[in-house]
Design a protein around this motif. Structure first.
Motif, PDB file in Angstrom:
ATOM      1  N   LEU A   1      78.565  67.352   4.138  1.00  0.00           N
ATOM      2  CA  LEU A   1      77.106  67.287   4.239  1.00  0.00           C
ATOM      3  C   LEU A   1      76.658  66.098   5.079  1.00  0.00           C
ATOM      4  CD1 LEU A   1      74.364  68.420   3.339  1.00  0.00           C
ATOM      5  CD2 LEU A   1      74.511  66.971   1.318  1.00  0.00           C
ATOM      6  N   ILE A   2      77.278  64.944   4.894  1.00  0.00           N
ATOM      7  CA  ILE A   2      76.887  63.758   5.662  1.00  0.00           C
ATOM      8  C   ILE A   2      77.167  63.959   7.141  1.00  0.00           C
ATOM      9  CG2 ILE A   2      77.403  61.317   6.019  1.00  0.00           C
ATOM     10  CD1 ILE A   2      77.970  61.133   3.015  1.00  0.00           C
ATOM     11  N   ARG A   3      78.336  64.507   7.463  1.00  0.00           N
ATOM     12  CA  ARG A   3      78.649  64.761   8.881  1.00  0.00           C
ATOM     13  C   ARG A   3      77.713  65.805   9.479  1.00  0.00           C
ATOM     14  NH1 ARG A   3      84.115  63.331  10.509  1.00  0.00           N
ATOM     15  NH2 ARG A   3      85.207  62.246   8.830  1.00  0.00           N
ATOM     16  N   ARG A   4      77.352  66.807   8.689  1.00  0.00           N
ATOM     17  CA  ARG A   4      76.486  67.862   9.216  1.00  0.00           C
ATOM     18  C   ARG A   4      75.072  67.361   9.453  1.00  0.00           C
ATOM     19  NH1 ARG A   4      76.541  73.252   5.849  1.00  0.00           N
ATOM     20  NH2 ARG A   4      78.687  73.182   6.625  1.00  0.00           N
ATOM     21  N   LYS A   5      74.584  66.469   8.589  1.00  0.00           N
ATOM     22  CA  LYS A   5      73.217  65.971   8.703  1.00  0.00           C
ATOM     23  C   LYS A   5      73.093  64.789   9.650  1.00  0.00           C
ATOM     24  CE  LYS A   5      70.992  68.525   5.597  1.00  0.00           C
ATOM     25  NZ  LYS A   5      69.748  69.277   5.845  1.00  0.00           N
ATOM     26  N   ALA A   6      74.217  64.275  10.161  1.00  0.00           N
ATOM     27  CA  ALA A   6      74.172  63.031  10.942  1.00  0.00           C
ATOM     28  C   ALA A   6      73.312  63.162  12.186  1.00  0.00           C
ATOM     29  CB  ALA A   6      75.587  62.600  11.325  1.00  0.00           C
ATOM     30  N   GLY A   7      73.438  64.264  12.904  1.00  0.00           N
ATOM     31  CA  GLY A   7      72.709  64.415  14.155  1.00  0.00           C
ATOM     32  C   GLY A   7      71.431  65.207  14.059  1.00  0.00           C
ATOM     33  N   TYR A   8      71.004  65.510  12.861  1.00  0.00           N
ATOM     34  CA  TYR A   8      69.810  66.341  12.680  1.00  0.00           C
ATOM     35  C   TYR A   8      68.856  65.634  11.730  1.00  0.00           C
ATOM     36  CZ  TYR A   8      72.714  69.939  14.776  1.00  0.00           C
ATOM     37  OH  TYR A   8      73.521  70.634  15.620  1.00  0.00           O
ATOM     38  N   GLY A   9      67.756  65.138  12.262  1.00  0.00           N
ATOM     39  CA  GLY A   9      66.773  64.455  11.440  1.00  0.00           C
ATOM     40  C   GLY A   9      67.193  63.034  11.107  1.00  0.00           C
TER      41      GLY A   9
ATOM     42  N   GLN B   1      86.624  59.809   1.704  1.00  0.00           N
ATOM     43  CA  GLN B   1      86.166  60.674   2.798  1.00  0.00           C
ATOM     44  C   GLN B   1      84.646  60.634   2.931  1.00  0.00           C
ATOM     45  OE1 GLN B   1      87.544  62.124   5.150  1.00  0.00           O
ATOM     46  NE2 GLN B   1      89.724  62.196   4.622  1.00  0.00           N
ATOM     47  N   GLY B   2      83.932  60.506   1.824  1.00  0.00           N
ATOM     48  CA  GLY B   2      82.479  60.374   1.901  1.00  0.00           C
ATOM     49  C   GLY B   2      82.069  59.097   2.608  1.00  0.00           C
ATOM     50  N   MET B   3      82.748  57.982   2.311  1.00  0.00           N
ATOM     51  CA  MET B   3      82.433  56.723   2.992  1.00  0.00           C
ATOM     52  C   MET B   3      82.821  56.778   4.465  1.00  0.00           C
ATOM     53  SD  MET B   3      83.254  53.784   0.115  1.00  0.00           S
ATOM     54  CE  MET B   3      84.846  54.390  -0.439  1.00  0.00           C
ATOM     55  N   ILE B   4      83.944  57.429   4.761  1.00  0.00           N
ATOM     56  CA  ILE B   4      84.327  57.584   6.176  1.00  0.00           C
ATOM     57  C   ILE B   4      83.279  58.394   6.929  1.00  0.00           C
ATOM     58  CG2 ILE B   4      86.026  58.665   7.711  1.00  0.00           C
ATOM     59  CD1 ILE B   4      88.175  57.927   5.699  1.00  0.00           C
ATOM     60  N   ALA B   5      82.757  59.424   6.293  1.00  0.00           N
ATOM     61  CA  ALA B   5      81.726  60.241   6.938  1.00  0.00           C
ATOM     62  C   ALA B   5      80.485  59.420   7.256  1.00  0.00           C
ATOM     63  CB  ALA B   5      81.362  61.427   6.044  1.00  0.00           C
ATOM     64  N   LEU B   6      80.142  58.460   6.402  1.00  0.00           N
ATOM     65  CA  LEU B   6      78.984  57.604   6.677  1.00  0.00           C
ATOM     66  C   LEU B   6      79.222  56.752   7.910  1.00  0.00           C
ATOM     67  CD1 LEU B   6      77.958  56.426   3.094  1.00  0.00           C
ATOM     68  CD2 LEU B   6      76.603  57.818   4.642  1.00  0.00           C
ATOM     69  N   ILE B   7      80.418  56.180   8.047  1.00  0.00           N
ATOM     70  CA  ILE B   7      80.703  55.360   9.234  1.00  0.00           C
ATOM     71  C   ILE B   7      80.748  56.219  10.484  1.00  0.00           C
ATOM     72  CG2 ILE B   7      82.387  53.816  10.294  1.00  0.00           C
ATOM     73  CD1 ILE B   7      83.111  52.785   7.600  1.00  0.00           C
ATOM     74  N   ILE B   8      81.331  57.410  10.396  1.00  0.00           N
ATOM     75  CA  ILE B   8      81.376  58.306  11.556  1.00  0.00           C
ATOM     76  C   ILE B   8      79.962  58.723  11.959  1.00  0.00           C
ATOM     77  CG2 ILE B   8      82.246  60.503  12.416  1.00  0.00           C
ATOM     78  CD1 ILE B   8      84.370  58.353  12.026  1.00  0.00           C
ATOM     79  N   ALA B   9      79.098  58.911  10.966  1.00  0.00           N
ATOM     80  CA  ALA B   9      77.728  59.344  11.259  1.00  0.00           C
ATOM     81  C   ALA B   9      76.909  58.239  11.899  1.00  0.00           C
ATOM     82  CB  ALA B   9      77.045  59.836   9.977  1.00  0.00           C
ATOM     83  N   LYS B  10      76.977  57.020  11.369  1.00  0.00           N
ATOM     84  CA  LYS B  10      76.205  55.883  11.865  1.00  0.00           C
ATOM     85  C   LYS B  10      77.144  54.681  12.014  1.00  0.00           C
ATOM     86  CE  LYS B  10      72.403  58.211  11.796  1.00  0.00           C
ATOM     87  NZ  LYS B  10      71.717  58.601  13.056  1.00  0.00           N
ATOM     88  N   PRO B  11      77.986  54.669  13.063  1.00  0.00           N
ATOM     89  CA  PRO B  11      79.000  53.601  13.155  1.00  0.00           C
ATOM     90  C   PRO B  11      78.413  52.215  13.346  1.00  0.00           C
ATOM     91  CG  PRO B  11      78.985  54.953  15.143  1.00  0.00           C
ATOM     92  CD  PRO B  11      78.082  55.626  14.165  1.00  0.00           C
ATOM     93  N   GLU B  12      77.382  52.064  14.177  1.00  0.00           N
ATOM     94  CA  GLU B  12      76.840  50.737  14.437  1.00  0.00           C
ATOM     95  C   GLU B  12      76.207  50.125  13.181  1.00  0.00           C
ATOM     96  OE1 GLU B  12      75.667  51.523  19.121  1.00  0.00           O
ATOM     97  OE2 GLU B  12      74.138  50.977  17.670  1.00  0.00           O
ATOM     98  N   LYS B  13      75.551  50.930  12.407  1.00  0.00           N
ATOM     99  CA  LYS B  13      74.865  50.425  11.215  1.00  0.00           C
ATOM    100  C   LYS B  13      75.813  50.283  10.038  1.00  0.00           C
ATOM    101  CE  LYS B  13      71.073  51.634   8.077  1.00  0.00           C
ATOM    102  NZ  LYS B  13      69.984  52.599   7.803  1.00  0.00           N
TER     103      LYS B  13
END
Length: 933
Positions: free
Chosen positions: A631-639, A671-683
Motif C-alpha cells: 500500500l505504501i509503495r502504491r500510494k507513494a506517487g499518487y496524492g 518491509q513496511g519501513m523499507i517501503a517508506l524510505i523507497i517512497a520518500k527517500p530524502e525525507k
C-alpha cells in the motif's frame, strides 16, 4: 576679452620623502595674484553641500572616509543639518552619489577596510544607507541595471561590468538589511523630529509598501539570476533577500522587535501593516508560526502583544491568522494526544486555551471568529484531533452568550437534511463533538437553557432526520448524540436509549463522555517543551486482549420461530441474502468464537494507521502488516497521503511489538519501513537516521532501523529489486495477462509474476558476506595458496557492528559515480580508524569483522580512484594497513570454517588490496607523509 582668458600653470612640488621618486602634482589657477586648487583633495567637509561636492569629484579614500564620517556623525554633534537618513532633496542627492558613484568604484577598498574595529569606511557607508532612502536608491539602481542587461541581451552584446555591478549591489543590499532591529530603527528615524502626522504617515506607508510588497524580493531575485548567469558568478555569494522564505523570516524577526519595543500603539500599527503585507509573500504559515513562537509560546512572553498585533489587522486577515494559529496549535501540541482521554492531556489543552484567551483578550471580533470556526460549515478543524475543539470551546465557555450561540447553531446544523446527506462524514463527526462539548458546558452553567432547547421542535426534527439518514455513520452520530444529551436532562426511564451495540462500544462511550469534559484556560508552561508524550500509546501497550462474552439476546417476551422455506411469506420488498459459503471457521467447537464480520484490508493510509494503532485486534494488526509494504509503495506517487503521514507511520512501525506472536512479524514490519524510505527517500532516510540516535527505542528496535537503512539503500541503488515493487504496480501500468504472455519467453511464463518471500533474520549479514565474497573472489582465483571465501555465518553482532555494516553497505550502494564519494570515503575511513571503534574491536570478532567489511566497501567503491585516496588520506591509508596487519597477525584461524577463520581470510584480502595501493602510489604517500603531497 583678456579678462576671460586667465593663464594657468602647472607647478611641480616635490614632497619630503626618502626616495625622491614620489612627487605631488598640483593644478593651480591664478586669479588676481591668488592661487586656488581646482579639486578638493583630502578635505574635511563642514556642510552637507561640501560632502556632496567631495563625493561627486572622485575623492581619494581619505577624503571619502572624512565625508562619510561627517554625514554619519554631524547629527550627534548638535548641528542643525538634517540627518542623511531623513528624506529630503539633499539627502537623496547624497545617497544617489553613494550608490551610483562611490559603491561601484570603492567597493573593493571598503571591503578590505571592513576589519577595522570602528570608523571603517564600510561601516560608515552602511550607516548612511540604512534608511528607506538608501534602500530605494539601491533598488532603483538594480532595476536600471536589470533593464540594461535585458536590452544588451536582446542586442546580443555582453558587458561584464553589468553583472559585476549587480553582484556588488546585491552584496550591499544584504549588508544594509542585516539585523533584526533594522525596521525599528527606520521607524524611529521616520517619526523623529517635529514633523506632524501629515509628513510622517507617507514615510511609514512608503516603508510598508517597499518592504512588505515583495519589491525587494523580486528585484533581488531577478538581479541574482542575471549575475549568476555570467562568467563572474563565482563572486556572487548567498543573496538571502532573493529567497522569499529567508526574507519573510527576516521580516518576521523585525516585526517581533517592533512589537516588543513598547514604544506605543503607532509602532504596533506599523508592525501590523507590515505583518499583513508579509502574509501575501507566499509563506504565511511559517511567518505566523514564527510570530506565535516568539510572542506567545516562549517563557516570559505576553500573548496580549500578539493580540494587539492581530487586532490591528483587517477582519479577513484576522480570521485567516486566527485559523492558522488554531491549526498550528493543533498540529504542534494537540494532535499527538489522540482522543485526549487521559488526565495527562488536560494541562496541555488548558495551556492552548490559555494562549488563545490571552491573544483574544476581551475583544469581540476574535470571539466571533471562534464561534464561526466551531459552528461554521467549513468544519471545526476538519481532520484534526478533538484537542483543539476542546481548547476553543473552553475559551468560548467564558462567555455565556457565545456558548449558547455555538450550541444553537450546532444543533440546527446537526439536524439539517441537506447537511446530513451531502456533508463529508469527517466534518459531521467534528461538528458532533462540538455539539456534545457545548451541551455539557451549557448544562453546567445554565441547565434550564438546555432543557428548553431539548423540548423544542429543532431537537425532535434533528433526531428524526438523523435516524432516517441513508448513511449508517450518520445514524450512529444521531444515536450517540441523542443518548448523551438525553442523559443530561432526562431521568430514569425517560432517558433515550436505542439499545444498539454500536453506542455501547468504545467509540460510542467516548462520544457520550464528551458532555462530561470540562476545561479551563491555564498556564502556558506545558507548551514551552516541544516533546509530546502520547498517553494513548502507553495505555495501549498495557492492555491485554480480552475475550468478549457472547452477546445474550434481550428478554423481550417475544417468541422467535424459524420458518422453513415453504412457510416463508413472499415479500417483494425483502431481498434475501445469499447463503454463505462453507467457512473453515465454522468447524470451531465454540460457535460464539466464529468471526463473521472480518475486517477488510485498508485501502487508504489513514485506515492503515488506524489498524496499526489498534493493538488489541489481531486481525487489524495482521492486515496492516501484510498490506503496509504494498500500500505504501502504491500510494507513494499518487496524492499526498504518504508524504503527510510518513513520519507517523514510521514511528508506529518502529515501536510496534509482536503481542500475538505472528508469523513473519519482523519481516513484514521491516518491509513496511523499507517501503517508506523507497517512497520518500530524502525525507524518511533522514528521519530514520535521526531516530536511530535520538529516538527512545530498544536495542532490537534500533537494530531494525539499521537493517532498514541498509536494505533500502541497496534497493535505491538498483542492487536489489523487491517483489513488493511489482506487486504495488497499478493495473493500468501492466498489460492484460493474455497479451503479456505474448511478450514473455517460455521460461518466464512458467514462473509466477510476483513471489513475495520473507526476509531472513540475517539479511544484512548475508549481503555483507556476499559483498566480501565478491571482493575476495579475484584474489582467491589468482593466488596459488588462497583459501575459499568466508562462509555465511548466522551471527548476532553488537549494535556497533551492525551500524558499521550499514554504513559500509550504504557507501557501496552509492557507487563510484556519486558526487559525494570523496567526503563519504574520508568520513567512514576515519570512523573505522577512530579510537572508540578500534577499542571495541579488541577481543570482539563481530566488531572486527564489521570494520573489515567497511574497508571492503571503501576499497571496492574507490577502486578507480586509489591515487586520489592516497593523496587525500595518506596517513589514514598507512594507519589502516598497519591495523589490518596487526589483526591478521593476531588471528590464527585455527577453527576451520569458523568465525575466526572467516575474519582472518577477510583481513588477508583487505591487507592485500591495501598493499597493492600503497606499492603503486608509494611516491604520493611519501610526499604526503613528509608534507609535499
Amino acid at each position: 576679452m583678456d579678462e576671460l582668458l586667465r593663464p594657468a600653470s602647472v607647478i611641480r612640488k616635490a614632497k619630503d620623502n626618502s626616495d625622491g621618486f614620489l612627487q605631488e602634482l598640483t593644478l593651480r589657477e591664478r586669479s588676481n595674484g591668488a592661487e586656488t586648487r581646482s579639486k578638493p583633495q583630502n578635505k574635511t567637509p563642514s556642510t552637507p553641500e561640501d560632502a556632496l561636492e567631495i563625493l561627486k569629484h572622485e575623492p581619494d579614500y581619505d577624503s571619502l572616509v572624512s565625508a562619510l564620517t561627517f554625514l554619519s556623525r554631524h547629527e550627534s554633534d548638535g548641528s542643525s543639518f538634517p540627518s542623511i537618513k531623513l528624506p529630503s532633496p539633499l539627502s537623496a542627492q547624497l545617497v544617489h552619489a553613494l550608490v551610483s558613484e562611490i559603491v561601484p568604484n570603492y567597493w573593493a577598498l571598503l571591503i578590505e577596510d571592513a576589519h577595522q574595529p570602528k570608523n571603517s569606511g564600510l561601516r560608515l557607508l552602511l550607516y548612511c544607507l540604512s534608511s528607506i532612502t538608501g534602500i530605494n536608491a539601491i533598488l532603483v539602481r538594480l532595476r536600471a541595471l536589470i533593464q540594461e542587461a535585458k536590452s544588451e541581451a536582446t542586442a546580443k552584446a555582453k558587458r561584464p561590468d553589468i553583472s559585476l555591478n549587480l553582484g556588488i549591489l546585491l552584496e550591499l543590499l544584504c549588508r544594509v538589511l542585516q539585523g533584526d532591529g533594522w525596521l525599528l530603527e527606520a521607524w524611529r528615524i521616520a517619526t523623529s523630529g517635529q514633523d506632524g502626522p501629515a509628513r510622517t504617515r507617507p514615510r511609514l506607508q512608503e516603508m510598508v509598501a517597499t518592504f512588505g510588497g515583495g519589491r525587494v524580493v523580486s528585484l533581488a531575485a531577478e538581479a541574482e539570476g542575471i549575475a549568476r548567469a555570467s562568467d563572474s558568478s563565482k563572486n556572487v555569494g548567498d543573496i538571502w533577500p532573493a529567497d522569499s522564505a529567508q526574507y519573510t523570516e527576516w521580516l518576521g524577526r523585525n516585526v517581533v522587535k517592533l512589537v516588543l519595543s513598547d514604544l506605543g500603539p503607532d509602532e504596533t500599527k506599523f508592525g501590523s501593516d507590515l505583518f499583513a503585507k508579509a502574509l501575501r509573500l507566499g509563506h504565511s504559515e511559517g511567518l505566523i508560526k514564527q510570530l506565535l513562537t516568539e510572542l506567545v509560546l516562549k517563557s516570559g512572553a505576553d500573548p496580549r502583544r500578539f493580540g494587539i498585533l492581530l487586532g490591528n489587522l483587517p477582519q479577513t486577515e484576522q480570521r485567516k491568522v486566527l485559523y492558522s494559529v488554531l491549526k498550528l496549535c493543533s498540529n504542534e501540541h494537540l494532535d499527538k494526544l489522540g482522543r485526549c482521554e487521559s488526565e495527562d492531556s488536560k494541562p496541555r489543552i488548558s495551556a492552548v486555551a490559555g494562549a488563545l484567551g490571552g491573544i483574544l483578550g476581551s475583544g469581540e471580533n476574535g470571539r466571533r471568529h471562534l464561534v464561526e470556526w466551531l459552528s461554521g460549515s467549513s468544519g471545526a478543524g476538519l481532520g484534526e484531533g478533538v484537542g483543539i475543539r476542546r481548547a476553543v470551546t473552553a475559551v468560548i465557555a467564558q462567555n455565556k452568550d457565545d456558548l449558547v450561540m455555538v450550541l444553537e447553531k450546532s444543533l440546527a446544523q446537526y439536524g439539517d437534511q441537506l447537511y446530513i446527506k451531502h456533508s463529508p462524514m469527517l466534518q459531521q463527526e467534528a461538528h458532533a463533538q462540538v455539539l456534545l462539548l457545548a451541551a455539557g458546558y451549557v448544562h453546567r452553567k445554565s441547565p434550564i437553557k438546555l432543557v428548553l432547547l431539548l423540548r423544542s421542535s429543532i431537537w425532535l426534527n434533528a433526531i428524526s432526520n438523523r435516524l432516517g439518514a441513508p448513511h449508517q455513520r450518520a445514524r450512529f452520530l444521531g444515536m450517540v448524540v441523542g443518548e448523551a444529551l438525553s442523559s443530561l436532562v432526562d431521568k430514569g426511564d425517560k432517558r433515550l436509549n436505542f439499545k444498539m451495540e454500536e453506542t455501547d462500544e468504545d467509540e460510542g462511550r467516548w462520544y457520550k463522555g464528551l458532555v462530561e469534559v470540562s476545561d479551563e484556560p491555564g498556564p502556558l508552561e506545558p507548551l514551552f517543551s516541544t516533546r509530546v508524550d502520547t498517553p494513548q500509546r502507553k495505555r495501549e501497550s498495557q492492555r491485554k486482549p480480552v475475550q468478549r462474552p457472547a452477546p445474550q439476546p434481550p428478554q423481550t417476551g417475544f417468541i422467535i420461530e424459524e420458518l422453513s422455506d415453504e412457510e416463508a411469506p413472499e415479500d417483494d420488498d425483502i431481498v434475501p441474502y445469499a447463503k454463505p459459503d462453507s467457512d473453515a471457521e465454522d468447524s470451531d467447537d465454540d460457535a460464539t468464537l466464529v468471526t463473521r464480520n472480518k475486517p477488510k484490508a485498508p485501502v487508504y493510509i489513514r485506515d492503515l494507521i488506524k489498524y496499526l494503532r489498534d493493538t488489541d485486534s489481531y486481525d487489524h494488526q495482521k492486515l496492516a502488516l501484510a498490506t503496509a509494504p504494498t500500500l505504501i509503495r502504491r500510494k507513494a506517487g499518487y496524492g499526498t497521503e504518504v508524504s503527510e503521514h510518513a513520519e507517523e507511520l514510521a514511528s508506529l512501525l518502529v515501536g510496534l511489538s509482536d503481542r500475538f506472536e505472528m508469523d513473519n512479524f519482523d519481516e513484514l514490519r521491516i518491509q513496511g519501513m523499507i517501503a517508506l524510505i523507497i517512497a520518500k527517500p530524502e525525507k524518511m532516510g533522514q528521519w530514520f537516521a535521526k531516530t536511530f540516535f535520538d529516538g527512545d527505542y530498544s536495542i532490537s528496535q534500533r537494530a531494525s532501523i539499521l537493517v532498514v537503512l541498509g536494505l533500502s539503500g541497496r534497493e535505491l541503488a538498483g542492487f536489489e529489486t523487491s517483489d513488493y515493487a511489482a506487486a504495488a504496480a497499478f493495473p493500468s501500468k501492466t498489460l492484460p495477462e493474455r497479451v503479456e504472455r505474448l511478450y514473455l519467453n517460455n521460461s518466464s511464463t512458467t514462473q509466477p509474476s510476483s513471489t513475495l518471500k520473507p526476509l531472513p533474520p540475517n539479511a544484512l549479514d548475508n549481503i555483507a558476506t556476499s559483498l566480501t565474497s565478491s571482493f575476495l573472489a579475484p584474489m582467491a582465483a589468482t593466488a596459488a595458496d588462497a583459501a575459499t571465501g568466508p562462509d555465511a555465518i548466522l551471527l548476532h553482532p553488537h549494535l556497533l557492528a551492525l551500524y558499521l555494516k550499514t554504513l559500509a553497505l550504504l557507501v557501496h550502494a552509492a557507487g563510484p559515480s556519486t558526487l559525494a564519494l570523496p567526503q563519504m570515503t574520508a568520513e567512514l575511513w576515519r570512523l573505522l580508524l577512530g579510537t572508540p571503534v578500534r577499542a571495541q574491536a579488541v577481543g570482539d570478532l563481530a566488531v572486527t569483522r564489521a570494520v573489515l567489511v567497511g574497508f571492503v566497501a571503501l576499497l571496492d567503491v574507490n577502486e578507480g580512484r586509489m591515487r586520489e585516496v592516497c593523496e587525500e588520506l595518506g596517513r589514514e591509508v598507512v594507519e589502516a594497513q598497519e591495523w589490518v596487519a596487526d589483526v591478521f597477525g593476531g588471528l590464527r584461524g585455527g577453527d576451520e570454517g569458523g568465525e575466526e577463520e572467516g575474519v582472518n581470510v577477510l583481513a588477508a584480502g583487505v591487507l592485500v588490496r591495501l598493499r597493492e595501493g600503497v606499492e603503486r602510489w608509494r611516491g604520493v604517500l611519501v610526499g604526503e607523509l613528509i608534507g609535499f603531497g
